[in-house]
Design a protein around this motif. Structure first.
Motif, PDB file in Angstrom:
ATOM      1  N   LEU A   9      10.388   5.591  -8.547  1.00 45.01           N
ATOM      2  CA  LEU A   9       9.334   4.883  -7.814  1.00 45.01           C
ATOM      3  C   LEU A   9       8.061   4.724  -8.638  1.00 45.01           C
ATOM      4  CD1 LEU A   9       9.751   6.509  -4.275  1.00 45.01           C
ATOM      5  CD2 LEU A   9      10.702   4.351  -5.125  1.00 45.01           C
ATOM      6  N   LEU A  10       8.126   5.055  -9.924  1.00 43.56           N
ATOM      7  CA  LEU A  10       6.991   4.947 -10.842  1.00 43.56           C
ATOM      8  C   LEU A  10       5.823   5.846 -10.405  1.00 43.56           C
ATOM      9  CD1 LEU A  10       6.577   3.283 -13.445  1.00 43.56           C
ATOM     10  CD2 LEU A  10       5.265   1.642 -12.123  1.00 43.56           C
ATOM     11  N   THR A  11       6.135   6.890  -9.643  1.00 42.41           N
ATOM     12  CA  THR A  11       5.102   7.819  -9.190  1.00 42.41           C
ATOM     13  C   THR A  11       4.585   8.649 -10.351  1.00 42.41           C
ATOM     14  OG1 THR A  11       6.421   7.976  -7.169  1.00 42.41           O
ATOM     15  CG2 THR A  11       4.562   9.481  -7.368  1.00 42.41           C
ATOM     16  N   GLY A  12       5.467   8.960 -11.259  1.00 45.01           N
ATOM     17  CA  GLY A  12       5.110   9.766 -12.414  1.00 45.01           C
ATOM     18  C   GLY A  12       6.165   9.623 -13.478  1.00 45.01           C
ATOM     19  N   TYR A 180      -3.243   6.942  -6.501  1.00 40.78           N
ATOM     20  CA  TYR A 180      -1.995   6.427  -7.056  1.00 40.78           C
ATOM     21  C   TYR A 180      -0.803   6.745  -6.150  1.00 40.78           C
ATOM     22  CZ  TYR A 180       1.385   5.104 -10.640  1.00 40.78           C
ATOM     23  OH  TYR A 180       2.395   4.487 -11.331  1.00 40.78           O
ATOM     24  N   ILE A 181      -0.776   7.954  -5.580  1.00 42.20           N
ATOM     25  CA  ILE A 181       0.302   8.345  -4.683  1.00 42.20           C
ATOM     26  C   ILE A 181       0.411   7.384  -3.503  1.00 42.20           C
ATOM     27  CG2 ILE A 181       1.002  10.103  -2.992  1.00 42.20           C
ATOM     28  CD1 ILE A 181      -0.051  12.212  -4.951  1.00 42.20           C
ATOM     29  N   ASN A 182      -0.731   6.913  -3.039  1.00 42.91           N
ATOM     30  CA  ASN A 182      -0.768   6.071  -1.837  1.00 42.91           C
ATOM     31  C   ASN A 182      -0.404   4.611  -2.094  1.00 42.91           C
ATOM     32  OD1 ASN A 182      -1.457   8.069   0.079  1.00 42.91           O
ATOM     33  ND2 ASN A 182      -3.581   8.029  -0.604  1.00 42.91           N
ATOM     34  N   LEU A 183      -0.140   4.251  -3.334  1.00 45.08           N
ATOM     35  CA  LEU A 183       0.256   2.880  -3.650  1.00 45.08           C
ATOM     36  C   LEU A 183       1.743   2.681  -3.423  1.00 45.08           C
ATOM     37  CD1 LEU A 183      -1.656   2.279  -7.016  1.00 45.08           C
ATOM     38  CD2 LEU A 183      -2.403   1.677  -4.712  1.00 45.08           C
ATOM     39  N   SER A 184       2.129   1.456  -3.148  1.00 47.00           N
ATOM     40  CA  SER A 184       3.548   1.109  -3.112  1.00 47.00           C
ATOM     41  C   SER A 184       4.047   0.974  -4.548  1.00 47.00           C
ATOM     42  CB  SER A 184       3.744  -0.212  -2.368  1.00 47.00           C
ATOM     43  OG  SER A 184       3.159  -1.281  -3.102  1.00 47.00           O
ATOM     44  N   ILE A 185       5.359   0.899  -4.722  1.00 43.46           N
ATOM     45  CA  ILE A 185       5.894   0.766  -6.077  1.00 43.46           C
ATOM     46  C   ILE A 185       5.432  -0.541  -6.722  1.00 43.46           C
ATOM     47  CG2 ILE A 185       8.071  -0.205  -5.221  1.00 43.46           C
ATOM     48  CD1 ILE A 185       9.417   1.141  -7.677  1.00 43.46           C
ATOM     49  N   GLU A 190       1.695  -2.968 -10.808  1.00 48.11           N
ATOM     50  CA  GLU A 190       0.569  -3.858 -11.071  1.00 48.11           C
ATOM     51  C   GLU A 190      -0.665  -3.112 -11.577  1.00 48.11           C
ATOM     52  OE1 GLU A 190      -2.179  -7.081  -8.577  1.00 48.11           O
ATOM     53  OE2 GLU A 190      -0.226  -6.443  -7.804  1.00 48.11           O
ATOM     54  N   ASN A 191      -0.830  -1.847 -11.178  1.00 47.00           N
ATOM     55  CA  ASN A 191      -2.087  -1.146 -11.426  1.00 47.00           C
ATOM     56  C   ASN A 191      -1.995   0.055 -12.364  1.00 47.00           C
ATOM     57  OD1 ASN A 191      -4.180  -2.442  -9.508  1.00 47.00           O
ATOM     58  ND2 ASN A 191      -2.393  -2.129  -8.191  1.00 47.00           N
TER      59      ASN A 191
END
Length: 239
Positions: A9-12, A180-185, A190-191
């Motif tokens: 999920l590109l979380t980390g 960052y955690i609160n963003l969607s994938i 994008e960010n």
């Protein structure tokens, strides 16, 4: 050899390797960042880096993720050498949030600079070589998720003179982690570049946070890095 790959999920990013890979990196970091009294004005950055080392140490103890990885042994080798040995090695891994991992990677530049200036400026310093390899792996993983022009900007800012984190308000890393955690994938894709760059410049949000922390520290008489944010991390993070 340690490998670093972004999570689904590109979380980390997930850092994986065998026990000795983790041990080598942890020992190199401890050697270069020094004890708590060596670089007093970098205590915030030091504590932050040690937080990641804490996760790496727990991973090396098998307290995070465990997987079996092929090691190159096959039946032909076993037969020709008359051996009975495993065909897979045990690898450990741990996930680190992208803002946290990037800050650690960048802050290590400061400690390498300080170590070169104060302790050892040899080109053959093995501890620095280990850290540089780790930093390169992080940068290479990041590069896979950024547009070429965004990665170029990040690289140019990263190469600016160190140290960058003198008396840094490391609570800002928490702020970025939680944002960052609160963003969607899709939003992360994008960010991610913007989050990386925000760790290299003192933007308005950073300056406002630091001003607030300094005001509180002047009353409580705490060091800047000792004041925690009131915001809480989620109990479970989807990687």
């Amino acid at each position: 050899m340690l490998s670093i790959e972004s999570t689904e999920l590109l979380t980390g990013a997930c850092i994986s390797g065998d026990y000795w890979d983790f041990d080598e990196l942890i020992n190199a970091i401890y050697e270069v960042i020094g004890d708590e009294n060596r670089y007093y004005d970098y205590q915030g950055a030091r504590h932050r880096v040690l937080g990641v080392c804490f996760d790496l140490r727990h991973a090396a103890k098998g307290e995070k993720n465990i997987e079996l990885v092929t090691n190159g042994i096959h039946r032909g080798i076993l037969k020709s050498h008359d051996l009975i040995v495993p065909e897979k090695n045990v690898y450990f891994s741990v996930e680190i949030l992208w803002p946290e991992l990037l800050f650690t990677t960048l802050a290590l530049n400061d400690f390498i600079t300080l170590h070169n200036e104060m302790i050892d400026d040899s080109l053959w310093n093995i501890h620095i070589s280990v850290i540089r390899k780790f930093q390169s792996s992080v940068a290479d993983c990041l590069k896979n998720h950024l547009a070429e022009e965004h990665y170029t900007v990040f690289s140019q800012l990263m190469q600016n003179k160190s140290p960058k984190y003198f008396r840094y308000a490391t609570q800002y890393v928490d702020l970025l982690n939680l944002e960052y955690i609160n963003l969607s994938i899709e939003e992360r894709k994008e960010n991610l570049a913007a989050f990386a760059i925000r760790l290299l410049i003192e933007d308005e949000s950073y300056l406002a946070l630091k001003e607030e922390i300094l005001a509180t520290a002047s009353i409580t008489k705490n060091e800047i890095h000792e004041l925690p944010l009131t915001m809480k991390y989620p109990e479970e993070i989807e990687w």
